[in-house]
Design an enzyme around this catalytic site. Structure first.
Site, short mmCIF file in Angstrom:
data_model
loop_
_atom_site.label_atom_id
_atom_site.label_comp_id
_atom_site.label_asym_id
_atom_site.label_seq_id
_atom_site.Cartn_x
_atom_site.Cartn_y
_atom_site.Cartn_z
N GLU A 742 0.88 -1.28 -0.12
CA GLU A 742 0.09 -0.05 -0.03
C GLU A 742 0.94 1.20 0.03
O GLU A 742 0.76 2.22 0.86
CB GLU A 742 -1.12 -0.02 1.11
CG GLU A 742 -2.13 -1.14 1.15
CD GLU A 742 -3.04 -0.74 0.09
OE1 GLU A 742 -3.32 0.39 -0.47
OE2 GLU A 742 -3.75 -1.54 -0.63
N ASP A 743 1.76 1.31 -1.05
CA ASP A 743 2.63 2.35 -1.10
C ASP A 743 3.41 2.83 0.05
O ASP A 743 4.07 3.76 0.06
CB ASP A 743 1.72 3.80 -1.44
CG ASP A 743 0.97 3.60 -2.77
OD1 ASP A 743 1.58 3.06 -3.64
OD2 ASP A 743 -0.03 4.13 -3.02
#
Lengths: 1127, 341
Positions: A742-743
């Site tokens: 998630e980044d």
């Protein structure tokens, strides 16, 4: 044809002359130097109805350079001093007046009437023409954009306001699908809106001042056009116009209004009565005269009225009707409200001028009131002197308050606007710069229409297509493109004369039939028909020729509004010289050859000539949004065709300064560029050369700034390299550790140790030492003697908080402040009434301690303490506390491509993968960030950055240009790296080679202002609100984590009843109450006051909020009855 | 077929799409004598700053353990405590202290002990430096002119100590240190590291206390700027290449791995310099003609010293530490065996 290279070199020269904030400064200069004078001229006289000989005349206004009067000494004041001392950067306004005193006429020059806040960088600012050295001396940054005000120490920007253009006919459909032609007239004196509406085939005029819509023919008649034939001629005698008009003509005769007198009376009876408009002594006008005055002054006030002849107005109204009839026939003639040629931008100068005019008038009426009061008072020995009743504070405080609150409320124009000004964001240099180019739309944010929000083709080149916020104000808040300039008002008079010289026939001498003939072409100046010409192409050519020769102002635009081919509608020529239009410079192309040659560019970039010289020589001209429709603009030289009229200076000018930071933006998905525009403003970096001397409430700085490896032309032009906000991180794009989903990003601990992303966090704490009415005042006093020479740990607990105080009662510079430590040992006098009366000596004053303590969570160091004073606060102490923050888990980072992520894990260097020549990443980014976001620009940035590092130079990623990937690949190979930028890495954990090659190289990363330290929060027990006894809300109050409705729903769905009971009651506001089973009221322990009974009272647990509700209901005479049951 | 399989035991193959590397796990117990026999260490280059040496016949795990120790477990001395008495320079205290911490100190850390938590600084666990410096105007009319204080063109010419360098740090011997380090005075590794810039009137006075630590705790204690290894490239031609193709391939390689014989035949001149850029096999036509491989048990180490140790010392120190670790591990194992019994 010879190719002209480096056209872009003109841009820095353009920015030198016009600059990014030049529009603000130009408009303010225009106000200071011209408009203010005109305002005073228009409202020069005050007369009194008490004495008709009395007059007070304002002859001349003068706005000085900024200064301040302190202790009867006037000193010039510099902007930085204003910031530090919470002062207003303002200059005295002086006037020359003449007035009567008794029987004498007195002239006085240089009477001060107030202070005018001065825009930094304007003609009246001290910073003008100062060298870098001189600026350094007065604490100013040479790269500061300027164009803002300093009000009470706060930097305020007047945002550019977008509006519909004034004084132009706009045809549209109203809610009921009726055709309406409306005009927003605006002059110095009046602002009014007139509508011609076509309802049931009949035309009528709508105006706020009328109680109902007035049939259009009655208006004509009241204006002196009595015969129907004349009216018809005004509008046009072609059958279709006559047909459309027939019912309207009939209507007036049906209403029995045939003459001007009748018409005026008809209108006079339909005027909204104004409440006591003009005092007791005003001459009461007849209804008829009132109607005539309204027609003269209120309806379409922007059209000149000469000798009480309303002929020009009639012509204008006729034109409005024509436009409706044309639009009825051809719906494409309905104006597009979102078309940018129909918009005008209101700048600081215009807004301040409105404000000044209003306050000046109120100032005058204030004087008039005093004059009226004082004149009849003959008892005074001295004759009344009008100059004594000038209230200096009135204008100063009105201007100051408006700019500082952003509330522009002008009663005269019924204008009520909030949020006109904003505090200049000093989070980063880009944040401040971006604010100066921001355009605020007047449009309501809540309405759900897409029209005004969407990107219009007409915005090409003047507004940045990327830079707009997400969410509610998306598309309503816009930003100027790099070369956009906003015009200021230009005089019309000489243009009219010039048009006559060019063969324009005066419209006043012609009747409708002649005006609207197919072979004549109406010429409009600022939307007002002025005359006709039979050869429009020649007229326009001549006009443009004169403009290029410099005989006409460079910002005047002329364009040919051609009707659709084949239609019988008339084409017109529009000349515009009003303020607020958007213009941009373009290179003129003649006979397929751009007039700018290589020699020009060389000379301009060498500084032999300026950009303005090119304009003067007619090689470059400014084109506004409307005139753009008459041009064919080539993007590059190879696109030049036979019909090309202009050539773009450089395609990158379509972007604004914020979007200009993005390398290779043309390779990115467009929303990513928009995200970066929002994030570039949150990046921590340098703010200005004076950053360490500033006293902002919050300042975030990066310790080791770097200029980006991959830069753009824009970056060079806006001095981003001088004040950067980020670092070139060595990035490997690979999956690593699972803490990067998630980044999230992985940081190298060694890099962090060595200073990667290190930030300084500076916060201001303030305290004011007050002076009281009884002449006592707050004091700061030395700490208890016991703390001398002891460290905090050695002190008893009750003295620990004094530990870093110095003898003056203020914290030592450089000492560490932890929560609760006192930084100012302040004492306030005990209030006593008798001191005021008895004049007791000060030594007898008793004091109570009121120390200022440090409240932040994490410890800080005292950076500076500043003691200053200003007219309001005479002893102001500011303590600047500083923290140094290294990146930690959860801090936010972002590249320049809208790719933000938080730190997921910080990995020791030995665990990091390494390459064959010892390289290892500072930062690892997960490749899953790419497929859906399509930020190819980031990949190219990486390649270009890597090639740049190996070559030892910065590379260019300029929009629509920039270094090519292919060349970058070749450079990589030259230095022994893979053509594709993917390297062979070895795992630092297993020691074996990674099975796939990893794309790695430097990428410019920004640290964003969101940091875990400011946000993390947890609570077990803590403060409760007193009313409901529930936990408080919010981190700052040590609040609880809310179990909201949706969470509650989940628990209900799952059936976790005990958990719900615990979360919502036991852990929150449980309360023991005694309830009487018999009557259902609350009672006392073992006693019910209602039943007067001891039995039946039981103890029950319920939320305190519930108990409160029941009691409140009881108060309102509603009886909630509790029934008890055994569980 | 079996040939490739056999080869993959000792070679990793470089392909366009990735590295063909199969982990070879030694299942049998390896007698120490065999290990010693197979192990071969050759120093390729050595100078004051770095060392390159080959290690043949070890597992990647072994090589990696050494590399990791070089980076993070060899103790050095670095400034850990700063007593800041005066700092009126532009750099905030914490930042200046951080900068000081990163300054490499030339002192043999083996002569010191790690400072215990409750221990005071003493001659056995601490090296002290003082830095006291004040910027003043020089005695020239130009320098005395205060106008020149702001944005001077050449600050070094106008002011004394306009720049603070590591050479301004003064070693303060504690106890017998002066005697002990008579021959090797303690100093910063480099004299010309810029610490701060100053203007007339500004002053820095601080005591810098160096402590012993390891790179694991903070990168400032790491003795190497980088320590890494790579597998020895093994490049061969699968078929004869000559003529134009040979020319093409030769010019393709940026590292000049290939050369052409007088007969026009291409040959591998020097495979060691290969950087695995894969340029030679980027074009499909050469993919099957060149064998790009790496020898799996041949590690070429490079250790770049920051300067506290000589590069070769880092290697020997690292091996010592590895030995200690193994000993410790062995003892633990022994203990476990005994427990089981």
């Amino acid at each position: 044809m010879k190719h002209v290279e480096d056209k872009w070199k003109l841009l820095p020269e353009f920015l030198k002359i016009r600059g990014l904030v030049k529009q603000h400064i130009d408009s303010f200069n225009y106000f200071i130097n011209q408009e203010a004078q005109e305002i005073v001229k228009a409202n020069s006289e005050i007369r009194s109805n008490q004495d008709e000989n009395f007059f007070l005349k304002f002859e001349k206004i003068n706005i000085d350079m900024p200064s301040i009067e302190e202790d009867y000494v006037i000193n010039k004041i510099m902007p930085h001093e204003c910031r530090l001392r919470d002062l207003t950067y303002s200059a005295p306004i002086t006037v020359d007046i003449s007035y009567t005193r008794g029987r004498n006429i007195i002239k006085k020059n240089g009477i001060k009437i107030g202070q005018m806040p001065i825009m930094l960088g304007s003609s009246n600012c001290w910073l003008n023409n100062k060298s870098e050295k001189e600026l350094a001396k007065i604490g100013e940054c040479p790269y500061d954009p300027r164009g803002y005000f300093i009000i009470r120490g706060v930097e305020k920007v007047i945002l550019i306001q977008e509006q519909m253009s004034k004084n132009r006919i706009i045809v549209e459909l109203d809610d009921k699908q009726n055709f309406v032609a409306l005009v927003n007239s605006s002059t110095h004196l009046v602002k009014s809106r007139a509508e011609v509406i076509c309802k049931n085939e009949k035309f009528s005029m709508k105006q706020n001042i009328f109680t109902e819509e007035i049939p259009i023919c009655i208006i004509f008649k009241a204006m002196g056009i009595e015969s129907d034939q004349e009216i018809a001629q005004f509008i046009g005698t072609q059958p279709k116009f006559l047909e459309e008009m027939s019912l309207s003509l009939l209507e007036s005769s049906k209403k029995d209004v045939l003459t001007q007198e009748q018409a005026l009376n008809y209108i006079g009876a339909r005027i909204k009565s104004k409440i006591n408009r003009s005092g007791p002594n005003a001459i009461v006008k007849s209804k008829r005269d009132e109607a005539f005055d309204i027609l003269k002054d209120v309806i379409l006030p922007h059209i000149e009225v000469s000798n009480n002849s309303l002929l020009q107005k009639c012509r204008f109204i006729a034109l409005m009707i024509r436009r409706i009839i044309e639009a009825k026939e051809d719906p494409s003639k309905i104006d597009d409200k979102d078309y940018y040629g129909n918009k005008r931008l209101e700048l600081a100068g215009q807004l301040v001028s409105l404000l000044f005019e209003d306050t000046f008038k109120r100032f005058q009426s204030d004087i008039q009131k005093q004059v009226n009061k004082s004149l009849p008072n003959k008892k005074n020995r001295e004759p009344f002197d009008a100059s004594t009743c000038f209230n200096h504070d009135f204008i100063s405080s009105a201007l100051e308050n408006a700019i500082s609150t952003g509330n522009w409320s002008l009663k005269r124009f019924k204008m009520e606007r909030a949020g006109v000004t904003q505090v200049l964001g000093r989070l980063s240099f880009i944040c401040a710069l971006g604010m100066m180019t921001r355009i605020n739309s007047q449009f309501e944010k809540t309405r759900k229409v897409s029209g005004p929000r969407s990107l219009q083709p007409s915005q090409w080149g003047v507004l940045c297509p990327s830079d707009t916020p997400e969410g509610e104000s998306c598309g309503l808040v816009k930003n100027l493109a790099l070369t956009t300039h906003v015009t200021t008002d230009q005089p019309v008079k000489y243009l009219v004369d010039l048009c006559f010289n060019l063969g324009m026939e005066d419209a006043n001498l012609l009747v409708g039939t002649e005006l609207y003939d197919e072979n004549t072409f109406l010429i409009f100046i600022n939307g007002v028909p002025m005359g006709v010409h039979r050869n429009p192409q020649k007229f326009i050519r001549d006009f443009r020729f004169l403009r290029r020769k410099g005989k006409i102002n460079e910002f005047v635009s002329i364009y040919f509004q051609q009707s659709k081919p084949g239609s019988k509608l008339q084409s017109t020529i529009q000349i515009a010289c009003d303020g607020g239009r958007l213009v941009r410079p373009l290179i003129i192309v003649q006979n397929r050859i751009p007039l700018i040659t290589q020699i020009d560019i060389d000379e301009v970039s060498m500084g032999i000539r300026t950009f303005n010289d090119c304009i003067r020589e007619g090689k470059i001209e400014y084109i506004d949004v409307n005139e753009e429709n008459n041009t064919l603009i080539a993007l590059s030289e190879k696109d030049i065709s036979l019909n090309t009229t202009h050539l773009e200076i450089d395609p990158l000018t379509i972007l604004g300064c914020v979007a200009g930071l993005i390398p290779y933006p043309h390779h990115n998905q467009s929303p990513r560029n928009t995200y970066q525009c929002a994030m570039g403003k949150q990046a921590i970096g340098s703010i200005g050369y004076n950053q360490m001397n500033r006293v902002d409430t919050l300042l975030l700085l990066l310790v080791y700034n770097q200029k980006p490896m991959v830069k753009t032309k824009t970056i060079e032009m806006i001095n981003y390299e001088k004040l950067p906000a980020g670092q070139n991180a060595s990035v490997a794009i690979m999956s690593y550790s699972g803490y990067d989903i998630e980044d999230a990003i992985v940081l190298n601990k060694a890099s962090v140790d060595r200073g990667f992303g290190r930030a300084i966090y500076i916060r201001r704490h303030e305290s004011n030492m007050k002076r009281y009415a009884d002449r006592s005042f707050d004091i700061s006093s030395k700490p208890p003697a016991e703390i001398e020479g002891k460290s905090k740990e050695e002190l008893p607990w009750n003295l620990q908080r004094f530990h870093n105080l110095d003898q003056d009662g203020m914290a030592k510079i450089g000492s560490k402040l932890t929560k609760g430590d006192i930084w100012l040992n302040k004492y306030s006098p005990v209030e006593s009434d008798d001191r005021l009366l008895t004049n007791k000596p000060h030594s007898s004053v008793e004091y109570n301690p009121s120390p200022e303590s440090y409240k932040g969570g994490a410890p800080s160091y005292v950076d500076r303490i500043q003691i200053s004073s200003n007219p309001e606060k005479h002893f102001l102490v500011k303590m600047i506390a500083r923290q140094t923050r290294r990146p930690e888990l959860g801090d936010k980072f972002s590249s320049r491509h809208g790719q933000k992520g938080v730190v997921g894990i910080i990995v020791p260097q030995e665990d990091m993968p390494f390459s064959e020549n010892g390289w290892c990443p500072d930062l690892i980014m997960n490749p899953h960030g790419f497929p859906s976001r399509m930020t190819v620009g980031k990949m190219i940035e990486l390649m270009a950055g890597k090639a740049g590092v190996l070559e030892g130079e910065q590379k260019y990623g300029t929009a629509f240009a920039g270094d090519k990937v292919e060349d970058m690949g070749k450079l990589l190979v030259k230095h022994g790296y893979s053509y594709f930028g993917k390297d062979y890495l070895t795992s630092g954990i297993t020691g074996e080679p990674l099975n796939c090659y990893v794309f790695c190289g430097p990428v410019y990363y920004q640290r964003l202002k969101h940091m875990v330290q400011d946000k993390m929060h947890a609570r077990a027990r803590g403060p409760m609100t007193s009313l409901t006894r529930q936990p408080t809300e919010g981190r700052s109050r040590g609040g609880g984590q809310r179990l909201g409705e949706m969470e509650r729903d989940c628990l209900i769905g799952y059936g976790a009843a005990s958990l719900l009971n615990e979360r919502l009651m036991i852990s929150s506001d449980v309360c023991d109450v005694n309830v009487c089973d018999k009557c259902g009221f609350f009672g006392y322990k073992n006693f019910c006051n209602f039943c007067k009974d001891k039995s039946n009272v039981y103890s029950v647990k319920m939320p305190y909020a519930c108990k409160l509700l029941l009691q409140e209901l009881t108060c309102m005479n509603i009886r909630p009855k509790i029934k008890l049951k055994d569980s | 077929m079996s040939n490739i399989f056999e080869e993959s035991k000792t070679r990793a193959f470089i392909k366009n799409e990735g590295v063909d590397y199969n982990t070879t796990v030694t299942t049998q117990e390896l007698p120490l004598e065999d290990f010693a026999e197979n192990l071969q260490i050759d120093v390729i280059s050595l100078n004051d700053e770095d060392i390159t040496f080959d290690v043949k016949g070890i597992d990647p795990a072994f090589a990696n353990a050494l590399r990791r120790i070089f980076i993070s477990e060899i103790p050095t001395m670095a400034i850990e405590k700063v007593n800041m008495w005066q700092n009126t320079s532009v750099i905030p205290d914490e930042v200046l202290a951080h900068r000081m911490g990163l300054v490499p100190i030339k002192v043999d850390p083996r002569l010191f002990e790690v400072k215990g938590k409750n221990e005071d600084h003493n001659e056995n666990n601490c090296v002290q430096f003082n830095l006291h410096i004040k910027c003043t105007r020089k005695n020239t009319p130009e320098a005395q002119n205060r106008e020149n204080d702001i944005l001077p063109e050449n600050d070094e010419a106008l002011f004394n100590h306009a720049s603070v360098y590591t050479s301004d740090m003064k070693w303060v011997p504690i106890g017998t240190q002066e005697e002990k380090f008579k021959n090797t005075p303690i100093r910063p590794v480099y004299e010309d590291i810029l610490l701060s810039k100053m203007r007339p009137g500004q002053e820095i006075e601080m005591e810098l206390m160096c402590e012993k630590g390891v790179g694991k705790t903070h990168a400032k204690w790491s003795p190497v700027s980088t320590a890494y290894y790579r597998l020895l490239p093994d490049i061969a031609l699968k078929e004869e290449i000559s003529g134009e193709e040979a020319q093409e391939l030769k010019s393709k390689c940026p590292m000049n791995v290939f050369d052409i014989e007088d007969t026009g035949k291409l040959f591998v001149k020097n495979s060691r310099v290969c950087t695995t850029c894969r340029e030679c096999i980027r074009d499909e036509k050469f993919v099957d003609k060149i064998k790009l491989a790496k020898v799996k048990n041949h590690f070429e180490f490079t250790v770049e010293s920051v300067g506290m140790y000589k590069p070769e010392e880092i290697v020997t120190e690292g091996i010592k530490i590895l030995k200690e670790k193994v000993k410790c591990w062995k003892n633990t194992m022994k203990g476990m065996e005994e427990d089981e019994e």
